[in-house]
Design a protein around this motif. Structure first.
Motif, PDB file in Angstrom:
ATOM      1  N   GLY A  77       0.681  -1.078  -0.158  1.00 39.85           N
ATOM      2  CA  GLY A  77      -0.053  -0.103   0.051  1.00 39.85           C
ATOM      3  C   GLY A  77       0.858   1.455   0.074  1.00 39.85           C
ATOM      4  N   ARG A 131       2.317   1.726  -3.562  1.00 36.77           N
ATOM      5  CA  ARG A 131       1.254   1.869  -4.428  1.00 36.77           C
ATOM      6  C   ARG A 131       1.010   3.652  -4.162  1.00 36.77           C
ATOM      7  NH1 ARG A 131      -3.323  -0.391  -2.193  1.00 36.77           N
ATOM      8  NH2 ARG A 131      -3.677   1.319  -1.320  1.00 36.77           N
ATOM      9  N   GLU A 132       0.591   3.957  -2.943  1.00 38.03           N
ATOM     10  CA  GLU A 132       0.561   5.365  -2.856  1.00 38.03           C
ATOM     11  C   GLU A 132       1.488   6.169  -3.215  1.00 38.03           C
ATOM     12  OE1 GLU A 132      -2.669   6.454  -1.942  1.00 38.03           O
ATOM     13  OE2 GLU A 132      -3.265   4.379  -2.043  1.00 38.03           O
ATOM     14  N   LEU A 173       1.313   5.415  -7.990  1.00 35.32           N
ATOM     15  CA  LEU A 173       0.184   6.310  -8.442  1.00 35.32           C
ATOM     16  C   LEU A 173       0.572   7.481  -9.369  1.00 35.32           C
ATOM     17  CD1 LEU A 173      -2.013   6.510  -5.490  1.00 35.32           C
ATOM     18  CD2 LEU A 173      -2.602   5.397  -7.551  1.00 35.32           C
ATOM     19  N   GLN A 191      -5.568   4.625  -9.784  1.00 34.22           N
ATOM     20  CA  GLN A 191      -5.855   4.028  -8.628  1.00 34.22           C
ATOM     21  C   GLN A 191      -6.320   2.455  -8.634  1.00 34.22           C
ATOM     22  OE1 GLN A 191      -5.275   5.635  -5.408  1.00 34.22           O
ATOM     23  NE2 GLN A 191      -5.674   3.822  -4.460  1.00 34.22           N
ATOM     24  N   GLU A 200      -4.124  -0.738  -7.859  1.00 33.87           N
ATOM     25  CA  GLU A 200      -4.687  -1.830  -6.777  1.00 33.87           C
ATOM     26  C   GLU A 200      -4.898  -3.093  -7.370  1.00 33.87           C
ATOM     27  OE1 GLU A 200      -8.444   0.227  -5.458  1.00 33.87           O
ATOM     28  OE2 GLU A 200      -7.211   1.526  -4.009  1.00 33.87           O
ATOM     29  N   ARG A 251      -4.922   7.125   7.310  1.00 36.08           N
ATOM     30  CA  ARG A 251      -5.522   7.771   6.014  1.00 36.08           C
ATOM     31  C   ARG A 251      -6.533   9.154   6.499  1.00 36.08           C
ATOM     32  NH1 ARG A 251      -7.034   3.982   1.398  1.00 36.08           N
ATOM     33  NH2 ARG A 251      -6.878   5.773   0.052  1.00 36.08           N
TER      34      ARG A 251
END
Length: 135
Positions: free
Chosen positions: A22, A25-26, A30, A35, A39, A93
């Motif tokens: 995660g 990814r973030e 990205l 997104q 994912e 988050r």
């Protein structure tokens, strides 16, 4: 007690891998992918980690168990996963549950729900495959 230790171990390794993925990814993916695509690319890796974790944390240490044991391990691990998702991850988050649900992509969100079901069933599936191979 025989269900708690393998469930926590299984949950821990999958959650740790998902957390690292995660962050990757973030922070990194990205920049180049949407997104949804980021994912979706993550899901096969998570399923592989589910399988490895189920094999090494749950099934191999407890070969003399029945199938229902592994279903309980998976269910407890899922409860832990959802508990952490809804508290730790949403807290980090800064999202409410409703904001989190609204922010999910329909496609990748659906795949995520499916991956959670496979996460829950993976200890039992690995056990069943091992039983079948031993026969």
């Amino acid at each position: 007690m025989s269900v708690i230790k393998p469930a926590v171990s299984y949950f821990f390794w999958v959650f740790l891998c998902g957390f690292v993925l995660g962050v990757v990814r973030e922070v990194w993916m990205l920049q180049w992918l949407s997104q949804r695509n980021a994912e979706l690319m993550e899901m096969p890796v998570i399923l592989f980690v589910d399988w490895l974790s189920a094999l090494y944390c749950v099934v191999r240490p407890s070969k003399k168990r029945r199938g229902s044991h592994f279903l309980l391990v998976g269910l407890l691990a899922l409860i832990l996963m959802l508990g952490f998702e809804l508290t730790v991850v949403l807290g980090l988050r800064g999202l409410t549950f409703s904001a989190y649900v609204e922010s999910r992509d329909v496609v990748s969100g659906g795949v995520y729900v499916l991956s959670l079901m496979l996460f829950m069933l993976m200890p039992w599936l690995v056990f069943a495959m091992n039983q079948r191979n031993q026969s």
